[in-house]
Design an enzyme around this catalytic site. Structure first.
Site, mmCIF file in Angstrom:
data_model
loop_
_atom_site.group_PDB
_atom_site.id
_atom_site.type_symbol
_atom_site.label_atom_id
_atom_site.label_comp_id
_atom_site.label_asym_id
_atom_site.label_seq_id
_atom_site.Cartn_x
_atom_site.Cartn_y
_atom_site.Cartn_z
ATOM 1 N N CYS A 30 0.829 -1.204 0.000
ATOM 2 C CA CYS A 30 0.000 0.000 0.000
ATOM 3 C C CYS A 30 0.865 1.256 0.000
ATOM 4 C CB CYS A 30 -0.920 0.005 1.218
ATOM 5 S SG CYS A 30 -2.250 -1.197 1.106
ATOM 6 N N TYR A 191 -9.793 -8.602 5.183
ATOM 7 C CA TYR A 191 -10.650 -7.773 4.347
ATOM 8 C C TYR A 191 -11.946 -8.530 4.025
ATOM 9 C CZ TYR A 191 -6.467 -4.894 4.209
ATOM 10 O OH TYR A 191 -5.383 -4.129 4.575
ATOM 11 N N ARG A 239 -4.689 -14.312 -3.125
ATOM 12 C CA ARG A 239 -3.927 -14.212 -1.873
ATOM 13 C C ARG A 239 -4.814 -14.660 -0.728
ATOM 14 N NH1 ARG A 239 0.115 -9.624 0.517
ATOM 15 N NH2 ARG A 239 1.541 -10.991 -0.601
ATOM 16 N N GLY A 336 8.564 -7.870 -0.426
ATOM 17 C CA GLY A 336 7.886 -6.616 -0.130
ATOM 18 C C GLY A 336 8.870 -5.602 0.385
#
Length: 399
Positions: A30, A191, A239, A336
């Site tokens: 993000c 989420y 994912r 990441g």
């Protein structure tokens, strides 16, 4: 350690009609740098540098399919057609420099509306959400907040669920129009879809809850709908939080194996194996955050669900990445924060594994200068090692 020749990390991987130049993937991160969901010059530079760095596949940050389901106010979006053209320059640059690019499609559900990490990461209040330029609403399977400080989500009815499913499909169509090579469906980190999967956040008694099959229904329905519109020659990833990080009795590895098998039957090609995030109580995560802490999840999903997997989480150097592939624990290695620290990690890994001793894999505009410098730098280091001073005359000879 003796490596296969060439190292597995730098062997191409074919996924449907796409062939990745190597097994390194830039994980979604993000950035909170979009404007009304539109990509900005930040995204061109942020994602473009990873193509220069030699990654096989670059995934965008979590990209909202619904403005109500953004993580933060400046998230990327694909909920309307104007977002397509904003992403195209990024896609063109990445392709021109040899990498593939994919978009992670997501709906944050009951975790919609939070500050960027550098501002504290706290949940936004209802007044802050109401004042935003785009409509914003927390949605979920049940009226259970994500944690302290979070408001309870509105419970989705059958029509609301159908709307969300179609939004994922519509966003996938826009991703194709933008030129994306891969779509990744974000079914993890607490989420929307992950909140349907866990019995701790899904207390429904209808077809979208209750049994494991009922709780998986939303994930499978989205996967089928997206696969039906996403071109057959393009890969589809998903994912998962292989364990959801909640208290005992939550979503676990065995559940993820069942889901991964069914997602593969729906046409998902790769399972991206993450963990945690169901609630904001991260101390509940039952996985110590050491090197490669999520690799065992990838290994089990790959072996028991018979589907390709992507390992992610504290993978930091070439030897570790190569060992994961050599042991058959994953098919792809995702980076990441390590990629933020070193955007050229794939090039450095290739050198470390003997796959690129002469900067041939680097962009020519970089590699030619590095190759020119290499002999002089090697001599300077040798001189330093044996105590010889590095004189200005030496510098003149090698610059």
């Amino acid at each position: 350690m003796t490596y296969s020749q060439p190292p597995l990390l730098f062997q191409p991987l074919a996924l449907r009609g796409l062939t990745l130049r190597n097994r390194t993937v830039i994980s979604p991160m993000c950035q909170h740098a979009a404007e009304g969901g539109h990509a900005t010059p930040w995204h061109l530079v942020h994602l473009g540098k990873f193509a220069l760095g030699g990654a096989g596949l670059i995934l965008t940050e979590s990209t909202a399919v619904d403005p109500r389901g953004r993580i933060g106010t400046a998230d990327l979006g694909l909920w309307k057609d104007s977002h397509i053209d904003a992403l195209k320059p990024v896609v063109v640059f990445v392709h021109a420099n040899g990498s593939a690019i994919g978009v992670q499609l997501a709906h944050a559900g009951r975790k919609s509306g939070s500050q960027p990490l550098w501002e504290g990461g706290a949940a936004l209040g209802d007044a802050q959400m109401a004042a935003d330029a785009e409509p914003w609403q927390r949605l979920g399977p049940s009226a259970l907040p994500a944690g302290p400080g979070w408001s309870a989500p509105m419970v989705l009815d059958a029509a609301g669920i159908e709307d969300i499913v179609q939004r994922f499909a519509d966003a996938a169509l826009r991703a194709d129009q933008a030129g994306m090579d891969v779509v990744e469906l974000h079914f993890g980190h607490g989420y929307l879809v992950a909140s349907f999967l866990s019995p701790h956040s899904n207390h429904r008694g209808d077809e979208w809850g209750g049994s494991l099959q009922g709780r998986m229904r939303l994930a499978l329905t989205i996967a089928r709908r997206v696969r039906a519109v996403w071109p057959a020659h393009k890969p589809l990833f998903a994912r998962l939080s292989v364990v959801d990080g909640s208290r005992e009795g939550g979503w676990d590895v065995e559940d993820s194996i069942v889901l991964a098998r069914e997602l593969a039957q729906c046409g998902v090609d790769v399972i991206d194996c993450s963990s945690g995030g169901l609630t904001e109580e991260t101390r509940a995560l039952p996985v110590p955050r050491g090197l490669g802490f999520q690799v065992p999840f990838s290994a089990r999903i790959r072996a028991e669900a018979q589907v390709k997997t992507q390992a992610v989480g504290m993978i930091v150097d070439a030897a570790q990445a190569e060992d994961i592939l050599d042991r058959g624990q994953a098919d792809l290695i995702a980076l990441g924060r390590e990629a933020l620290l070193d955007p050229y990690w794939p090039h450095h890994a290739a050198a470390a594994l003997g796959a690129d001793p002469g900067y041939e894999r680097w962009p020519v505009r970089h590699g030619v200068w590095l190759a020119k410098r290499a002999p002089g730098l090697a001599r300077a280091r040798a001189d330093q090692a044996d105590g010889t001073s590095f004189t200005s005359d030496n510098h003149k000879e090698t610059r």
